[in-house]
Design an enzyme around this catalytic site. Structure first.
Site, PDB file in Angstrom:
ATOM      1  CG  HIS A 215      -2.982   3.581   1.830  1.00  0.00           C
ATOM      2  ND1 HIS A 215      -3.592   3.225   0.651  1.00  0.00           N
ATOM      3  CD2 HIS A 215      -3.083   2.501   2.652  1.00  0.00           C
ATOM      4  CE1 HIS A 215      -4.034   1.991   0.755  1.00  0.00           C
ATOM      5  NE2 HIS A 215      -3.739   1.533   1.952  1.00  0.00           N
TER       6      HIS A 215
ATOM      7  CB  CYS B 209      -0.949   0.008   1.192  1.00  0.00           C
ATOM      8  SG  CYS B 209      -2.129  -1.338   1.120  1.00  0.00           S
TER       9      CYS B 209
ATOM     10  CG  ASN C  76      -6.608  -0.547   1.314  1.00  0.00           C
ATOM     11  OD1 ASN C  76      -5.942  -0.179   0.344  1.00  0.00           O
ATOM     12  ND2 ASN C  76      -6.053  -1.030   2.412  1.00  0.00           N
TER      13      ASN C  76
HETATM   14  N1  COA Z   1     -18.878  -7.788  10.023  1.00  0.00           N
HETATM   15  C1  COA Z   1     -19.282  -8.024  11.271  1.00  0.00           C
HETATM   16  N2  COA Z   1     -18.444  -8.373  12.264  1.00  0.00           N
HETATM   17  C2  COA Z   1     -17.149  -8.480  11.969  1.00  0.00           C
HETATM   18  C3  COA Z   1     -16.649  -8.255  10.677  1.00  0.00           C
HETATM   19  C4  COA Z   1     -17.576  -7.904   9.688  1.00  0.00           C
HETATM   20  N3  COA Z   1     -17.197  -7.664   8.410  1.00  0.00           N
HETATM   21  N4  COA Z   1     -15.318  -8.439  10.685  1.00  0.00           N
HETATM   22  C5  COA Z   1     -14.979  -8.782  11.932  1.00  0.00           C
HETATM   23  N5  COA Z   1     -16.075  -8.815  12.710  1.00  0.00           N
HETATM   24  C6  COA Z   1     -16.174  -9.134  14.130  1.00  0.00           C
HETATM   25  C7  COA Z   1     -15.046 -10.015  14.604  1.00  0.00           C
HETATM   26  O1  COA Z   1     -15.356 -11.372  14.373  1.00  0.00           O
HETATM   27  C8  COA Z   1     -14.979  -9.678  16.071  1.00  0.00           C
HETATM   28  O2  COA Z   1     -15.984 -10.390  16.737  1.00  0.00           O
HETATM   29  P1  COA Z   1     -15.730 -10.978  18.219  1.00  0.00           P
HETATM   30  O3  COA Z   1     -15.475  -9.759  19.061  1.00  0.00           O
HETATM   31  O4  COA Z   1     -16.998 -11.681  18.494  1.00  0.00           O
HETATM   32  O5  COA Z   1     -14.521 -11.846  18.086  1.00  0.00           O
HETATM   33  C9  COA Z   1     -15.364  -8.206  16.119  1.00  0.00           C
HETATM   34  O6  COA Z   1     -16.041  -7.934  14.861  1.00  0.00           O
HETATM   35  C10 COA Z   1     -14.184  -7.276  16.232  1.00  0.00           C
HETATM   36  O7  COA Z   1     -13.193  -7.686  15.282  1.00  0.00           O
HETATM   37  P2  COA Z   1     -11.831  -6.950  15.136  1.00  0.00           P
HETATM   38  O8  COA Z   1     -11.006  -7.633  14.127  1.00  0.00           O
HETATM   39  O9  COA Z   1     -11.259  -6.766  16.506  1.00  0.00           O
HETATM   40  O10 COA Z   1     -12.350  -5.533  14.587  1.00  0.00           O
HETATM   41  P3  COA Z   1     -11.549  -4.230  14.321  1.00  0.00           P
HETATM   42  O11 COA Z   1     -12.209  -3.106  14.982  1.00  0.00           O
HETATM   43  O12 COA Z   1     -10.064  -4.405  14.537  1.00  0.00           O
HETATM   44  O13 COA Z   1     -11.778  -4.023  12.761  1.00  0.00           O
HETATM   45  C11 COA Z   1     -10.567  -4.191  10.703  1.00  0.00           C
HETATM   46  C12 COA Z   1     -11.252  -4.938  11.834  1.00  0.00           C
HETATM   47  C13 COA Z   1      -9.968  -5.197   9.736  1.00  0.00           C
HETATM   48  C14 COA Z   1     -11.620  -3.328  10.022  1.00  0.00           C
HETATM   49  C15 COA Z   1      -9.481  -3.265  11.301  1.00  0.00           C
HETATM   50  O14 COA Z   1      -8.667  -3.998  12.169  1.00  0.00           O
HETATM   51  C16 COA Z   1      -8.617  -2.629  10.261  1.00  0.00           C
HETATM   52  O15 COA Z   1      -9.061  -1.831   9.448  1.00  0.00           O
HETATM   53  N6  COA Z   1      -7.312  -2.893  10.279  1.00  0.00           N
HETATM   54  C17 COA Z   1      -6.382  -2.315   9.339  1.00  0.00           C
HETATM   55  C18 COA Z   1      -6.449  -3.104   8.098  1.00  0.00           C
HETATM   56  C19 COA Z   1      -5.815  -2.448   6.961  1.00  0.00           C
HETATM   57  O16 COA Z   1      -6.120  -1.359   6.609  1.00  0.00           O
HETATM   58  N7  COA Z   1      -4.910  -3.139   6.330  1.00  0.00           N
HETATM   59  C20 COA Z   1      -4.269  -2.647   5.184  1.00  0.00           C
HETATM   60  C21 COA Z   1      -3.277  -1.632   5.586  1.00  0.00           C
HETATM   61  S1  COA Z   1      -2.591  -0.937   4.171  1.00  0.00           S
END
Ligand code: COA
Length: 329
Positions: free
Chosen positions: A256, A116, A286
């Site tokens: 980004h 990215c 993204n």
């Molecule tokens: N819909 C509903 N629930 C979801 C879900 C979805 N699409 N994806 C995950 N969940 C649930 C999980 O299972 C978890 O449930 P639990 O608490 O029962 O275990 C809960 O939501 C929280 O999950 P978590 O992974 O802790 O959420 P988060 O707030 O960290 O959000 C991302 C997840 C991926 C959106 C976030 O971590 C993120 O954006 N990270 C950066 C990723 C990124 O940009 N990568 C590229 C960088 S260039």
């Protein structure tokens, strides 16, 4: 060491596929909701290519628009540098396909991989070639078909990514959009946070890799999330300091587009109003290395920056990799 010639972005273009994949569409495919995705990421919809469309196809449209904007003929391009993690194939490079399709018959062509952060890396490479006088015209492309490496059975990653391409033409300074400085960084010790495990020399394609879905992006979202905020603050602070600019005097941060919460948390830590960050993640998700050139194209079309304004491009991604570029508009 002398800095050489001044370097400008003399043209910009982007291309987004027509097909829209909304949060509601995703909620019909797997266990998620529009509300969860919007709240946790800021994304409402993303663009997705049709079957048979590859990264170079998106890149060609973006590149032709950027060349036209710069008033440059394809035959005048000396080098094509494409940043992509979704190349048409492992080799030859996507840049070679672009070279042929746009008719850049006098250009060298290669791809660069910094996930990215790749567009900022490619821009930095282009700046170096032009600043040294080794080349006059470099076409810098960020093109991604993220939908082709996204696992649509994994709700924690498939909601994030979209397809698109952007391109800029980099030439000697013309007094507009001057690339003042760039800076790059990496930390390979955290490579496993965000990767595509199979299909390379370490884990070649096999029945097992297909069955274990190892040809799709694997993301440890929470860890990447935390790192991304810390990094964005650090990189912007250092870029401003290097140029003797106060952070509060930066007219626009062009980040980004990874997650609205990452962008807003970083802006808060930088003590900048969140409106000063350009955001289009709601519409495209993204798009990895395409996100920044798409943003630059939209900023130009909407005339959101005026000559003399200072903008900082900042990106962070798999590798880990990161980078910034300070642009005097
Ligand atoms: N819909 C509903 N629930 C979801 C879900 C979805 N699409 N994806 C995950 N969940 C649930 C999980 O299972 C978890 O449930 P639990 O608490 O029962 O275990 C809960 O939501 C929280 O999950 P978590 O992974 O802790 O959420 P988060 O707030 O960290 O959000 C991302 C997840 C991926 C959106 C976030 O971590 C993120 O954006 N990270 C950066 C990723 C990124 O940009 N990568 C590229 C960088 S260039």
């Amino acid at each position: 060491m002398g800095k050489g010639y001044k370097v400008s972005i003399t043209g910009v273009g982007s291309f987004l596929p027509k097909k829209v994949l909304t949060n509601d569409d995703l909620s019909k495919m797997l266990d998620t909701t529009d509300e969860w995705i919007t709240k946790r990421t800021g994304i409402k919809e993303r663009r997705i290519v049709e079957n048979g469309v590859a990264a170079s196809d998106l890149a060609v449209d973006a590149s032709l628009r950027a060349l036209e904007d710069a008033n440059v003929l394809p035959s005048e391009v000396d080098l094509i540098v494409t940043s992509t993690i979704t190349p048409d194939c492992l080799f030859p490079s996507t840049s070679c396909y672009i070279q042929e399709k746009i008719g850049a018959r006098n250009a060298g062509a290669f791809d660069l991989l910094a996930a990215c952060a790749g567009f900022v890396y490619a821009l930095s490479v282009a700046k170096g070639f032009v600043a040294s006088g080794a080349m006059k015209t470099v076409l810098v492309v960020g093109a991604e078909c993220m939908s082709k490496i996204t696992d649509y059975t994994d709700r924690s990653t498939c909601i994030l990514f979209g397809d698109g391409a952007g391109a800029v033409v980099v030439q000697q300074g013309n007094g507009r959009r001057e690339i003042i400085t760039t800076s790059l960084g990496s930390d390979g010790s955290q490579a496993e946070l965000l990767m595509l495990p199979a299909g390379g020399s370490k884990l070649p394609a096999s029945r097992e890799t297909v069955e274990s879905r190892s040809h799709y992006i694997k993301l440890r979202g929470k860890e990447v999330f935390k790192q991304a905020i810390i990094n964005m603050v650090d990189v912007v602070t250092k870029a401003a300091a290097e140029n003797n600019i106060r952070v509060e005097d930066v007219d626009m941060i062009i980040p980004h587009q990874s997650n609205i919460r990452i962008i807003e948390a970083a802006m808060e830590k930088l003590k900048l109003p969140k409106e000063r960050a350009y955001v289009n993640i709601n519409r495209y998700g993204n798009t990895s290395s395409a996100s920044i050139p798409i943003a630059i194209d939209e900023i130009e079309k909407e005339k959101l920056l005026k000559p003399g304004d200072t903008a900082i491009l900042v990106a962070f991604g798999g590798g880990l990799t990161w980078g910034s570029a300070v642009i005097k508009w």
